[in-house]
Design a protein around this motif. Structure first.
Motif, PDB file in Angstrom:
ATOM      1  N   GLY A   1     -28.496  22.825 -28.267  1.00 49.72           N
ATOM      2  CA  GLY A   1     -28.249  21.310 -28.687  1.00 49.72           C
ATOM      3  C   GLY A   1     -27.432  20.872 -29.973  1.00 49.72           C
ATOM      4  O   GLY A   1     -26.506  19.660 -29.456  1.00 49.72           O
ATOM      5  N   PHE A   2     -26.671  21.383 -30.537  1.00 49.32           N
ATOM      6  CA  PHE A   2     -25.354  21.319 -31.658  1.00 49.32           C
ATOM      7  C   PHE A   2     -24.739  21.554 -30.948  1.00 49.32           C
ATOM      8  O   PHE A   2     -23.150  21.292 -31.441  1.00 49.32           O
ATOM      9  N   ILE A   3     -24.035  22.026 -29.588  1.00 51.95           N
ATOM     10  CA  ILE A   3     -22.714  22.129 -28.732  1.00 51.95           C
ATOM     11  C   ILE A   3     -23.639  20.470 -27.741  1.00 51.95           C
ATOM     12  O   ILE A   3     -22.557  19.926 -27.687  1.00 51.95           O
ATOM     13  N   MET A   4     -24.186  20.934 -27.403  1.00 53.79           N
ATOM     14  CA  MET A   4     -24.729  19.757 -26.243  1.00 53.79           C
ATOM     15  C   MET A   4     -24.832  17.880 -27.202  1.00 53.79           C
ATOM     16  O   MET A   4     -23.543  17.210 -26.072  1.00 53.79           O
ATOM     17  N   VAL A   5     -25.065  17.994 -27.579  1.00 61.46           N
ATOM     18  CA  VAL A   5     -24.710  16.109 -28.459  1.00 61.46           C
ATOM     19  C   VAL A   5     -23.443  16.275 -28.755  1.00 61.46           C
ATOM     20  O   VAL A   5     -22.429  15.139 -27.993  1.00 61.46           O
ATOM     21  N   PRO A   6     -22.382  17.216 -29.413  1.00 66.92           N
ATOM     22  CA  PRO A   6     -21.366  16.326 -29.179  1.00 66.92           C
ATOM     23  C   PRO A   6     -20.663  16.694 -27.845  1.00 66.92           C
ATOM     24  O   PRO A   6     -19.796  15.514 -27.507  1.00 66.92           O
ATOM     25  N   ALA A   7     -20.636  17.712 -27.371  1.00 64.26           N
ATOM     26  CA  ALA A   7     -19.720  17.680 -25.937  1.00 64.26           C
ATOM     27  C   ALA A   7     -20.215  16.600 -24.800  1.00 64.26           C
ATOM     28  O   ALA A   7     -19.305  15.769 -24.316  1.00 64.26           O
ATOM     29  N   LEU A   8     -21.903  15.765 -25.493  1.00 58.25           N
ATOM     30  CA  LEU A   8     -22.066  14.445 -24.479  1.00 58.25           C
ATOM     31  C   LEU A   8     -21.316  13.083 -24.692  1.00 58.25           C
ATOM     32  O   LEU A   8     -20.762  12.616 -24.717  1.00 58.25           O
ATOM     33  N   VAL A   9     -21.263  13.295 -26.462  1.00 59.79           N
ATOM     34  CA  VAL A   9     -20.959  12.674 -26.892  1.00 59.79           C
ATOM     35  C   VAL A   9     -19.313  12.027 -26.467  1.00 59.79           C
ATOM     36  O   VAL A   9     -18.578  10.951 -26.466  1.00 59.79           O
TER      37      VAL A   9
END
Lengths: 348, 252
Positions: free
Chosen positions: A235-243
């Motif tokens: 999640g801590f890679i996914m959220v920045p990647a999506l944003v």
């Protein structure tokens, strides 16, 4: 005629059956007795060792508290903690995937009820994530056979946590300083990256995006591989990647990422169970219970802290874990030798 | 002194009454691993009697007893870390087939006092000899890495030598206790008991016991191995259920 050293003669005298030194108990050879007094040891059937129940629920709860506080899955803290406390790393990684599913489910459900999940986007992320999980679990078993699993797990955590932690640190320090200086931070919207020009564009209505599907699939795939290899939800890679990469609007980012974590980690748990049979359901269950309860307290505690303070704290935490792994790689080990069981033996 | 020992050994070797029979007993034949398993203490008892069929009414000591407890064998790997460009990595490994996962020797005296090294080697009593030789690694690396396996397992309490663990209650009756640690590897175990008299084995006996998970732990262990897909699906279902329940209870 020599007598055995601890021979007890009965010739003429009664054998010293009663040992006055130990309160008149029947004399037995002096052995260290098993620590029966320890309360509530749980035997973990797959890890094949017994651990204190309160310790397990305690670290589950502590990590759950932090995950509720920061809104992350907590896998990146739990896996290292288990490894450092003696659980074999294959079992730790595989069992934490189960815990991450539980930790993310309640969040995903509540976001779903509030309609804050882009199901269309999540579908693409989940499908490529599951493909990535297949690849990751395969790499996992190959590395385990080669004896390099611990190295890759350590290196992976150092690189991933080190870079994410320092990025978050600089970002949050900058925003704290700006807030001190009284500058209102506004993120520039609709900035286009080079991959917005890629083919196979798809319209994601809920995210108000019309972008190529390729970067979405790549993000899902990478997180699938990394997540299944390291036992983290990602999640801590996914959220920045999506944003930052896809410019997904903030109101659907967390829900979508949580749904992706649930589906991908669910698949990873099953794959680990089939491929390496190292999922300890009892270990996972103890962690789940602790984690779910802890997350609730963490979430309510999080309301008293500001966003950038939270991010700075999380960055410190992430960096500490990264430093701990780096130390293990860089400092000369006390014992250069290690041994592990790699398969069943023949008959005796 | 050595000459005296050799002489006495020779004298007894020629003594026809040296054959004996061992009547022995183990406190349990199954060590059950339950959810609260935190190790278990085993007791060994025995009596040295005249051999069946002889006219002897009693046996004459002094006897020495050595009990060797051997756990299930495993394929095991020993790895060595070395420094490659500043990072400590596993760079060398040797695979050993059929290494006992548990090997403890209990004796009534120092092994060197009981018998000579040749007998210890032929009877395979020494923990150091257990990993044996690895086919692909050659003699030297097998020896180095094998010793390291013994040392590492010894530190966890799986390998070892307790040289005063067997106590004689009389000339011929002995008892010994052994504490299995909480992370004892499950599987079939063998306890080999040797009776030595003046350096030679005069009686021996082997007993088997099992260390096995029972009840729920056994169920989980076998389910994970025999129905891995179902096990995984159940694990995920449980996780989703716990997550959902947490959400309902705390109304998040």
């Amino acid at each position: 005629m020599r007598l055995p050293r601890n021979f007890r003669s009965i010739a003429g005298f009664p054998a010293p059956f009663v040992d006055t030194e130990f309160g008149g108990r029947v004399s037995v050879p002096l052995f260290s007795f098993p620590p029966n007094g320890q309360a509530l040891q749980v035997y973990l059937p797959i890890a094949e060792l017994s651990v204190n129940l309160f310790f397990l629920i305690g670290i589950g709860g502590a990590v759950g508290f932090l995950s509720g506080l920061f809104g992350v899955g907590g896998g990146f803290l739990l896996t290292p903690l288990l490894i450092f406390s003696g659980v074999p790393s294959p079992v730790a990684v595989a069992s934490v995937t189960g815990q991450v599913v539980a930790a993310s489910t309640s969040g995903a459900l509540s976001y779903y009820r509030r309609g804050m999940i882009d199901l269309h986007l999540a579908l693409y992320l989940v499908l490529s994530g599951i493909l990535g999980a297949f690849i990751g679990v395969y790499i996992f078993s190959v590395l385990r056979a080669m004896g390099q699993l611990d190295l890759v797990i350590s290196l992976g955590f150092v690189i991933l946590l080190g870079s994410v932690g320092s990025l978050m640190m600089t970002e949050s320090i900058r925003s704290i300083l700006k807030r001190r200086a009284g500058i209102v931070v506004r993120r520039e919207a609709n900035q286009h990256n080079w991959f917005h020009g890629l083919p196979m564009r798809i319209r994601f209505k809920k995210s108000k995006l019309y972008i190529s599907v390729l970067p979405v699939l790549v993000i899902g795939l990478v997180i699938g591989i990394v997540g299944s290899l390291l036992g983290i939800g990602g999640g801590f890679i996914m959220v920045p990647a999506l944003v930052y990469l896809l410019r997904v609007p903030g109101n659907v980012v967390i829900g979508t990422s949580l749904l992706q974590v649930v589906a991908m980690m669910g698949a990873t748990t099953i794959l680990h169970a089939v491929q390496s049979q190292s999922v300890d359901i009892l270990l996972a269950f103890c962690l789940m219970v602790g984690g779910t309860v802890g997350a609730q307290f963490g979430a309510s505690a999080g309301q008293y802290l500001r966003g950038e303070q939270l991010r700075a704290l999380l960055a410190i935490l992430i960096l500490l874990v990264a430093i701990r792994f780096a130390a293990g790689l860089l400092i000369a080990p006390g014992d250069p030798f290690s041994t592990a069981v790699i398969g069943p033996g023949g008959v005796l | 002194m050595a000459a005296l020992l050799v002489l006495s050994g020779w004298l007894c070797w020629t003594d026809p009454a040296s054959a004996a029979r061992l009547v022995s007993l183990l406190s349990t034949d199954t060590v059950q691993i339950t959810s609260s398993f935190s190790g278990e203490t085993l007791s060994f008892f025995g009596n040295i009697a005249p051999d069946a069929g002889t006219a002897e009414r009693y046996v004459e000591g002094p006897f020495h007893v050595v009990v060797v407890v051997i756990g299930p064998t495993m394929q095991r790997v020993a790895r060595r870390k070395s420094n490659v460009w500043g990072l400590w990595l596993n760079t060398e490994q040797v695979v050993f087939d059929d290494v006992p996962s548990y090997f403890r020797v209990l004796s009534s005296d120092k092994l060197t006092e009981i018998t000579d090294p040749v007998t210890l080697a032929t009877e395979n009593i020494l923990p150091e000899a257990q990993p044996g030789l690895s086919a692909e690694a050659g003699w030297w690396r097998s020896t180095v890495f094998g010793r390291e396996i013994v040392r590492l397992l010894g530190r966890r309490g799986f390998y070892g030598l307790d040289e005063n663990a067997v106590n004689f209650q009389s000339d011929t009756v002995y008892s010994a206790r052994l504490t299995l640690p909480s992370d004892t590897p499950p599987g079939p175990y063998i306890a080999l008991t040797y009776v030595f008299k003046d350096g030679a084995v005069v009686a021996r006996k082997s007993e088997g016991f099992g260390v096995r998970k029972i009840g729920f732990e056994r169920f989980l262990g076998t389910a994970a191995r025999q129905q891995p897909l179902l096990y995984g699906v159940v694990c995920v279902t449980l996780a989703v259920f716990v997550g959902w329940l947490g959400g309902v209870i705390f109304r998040r």
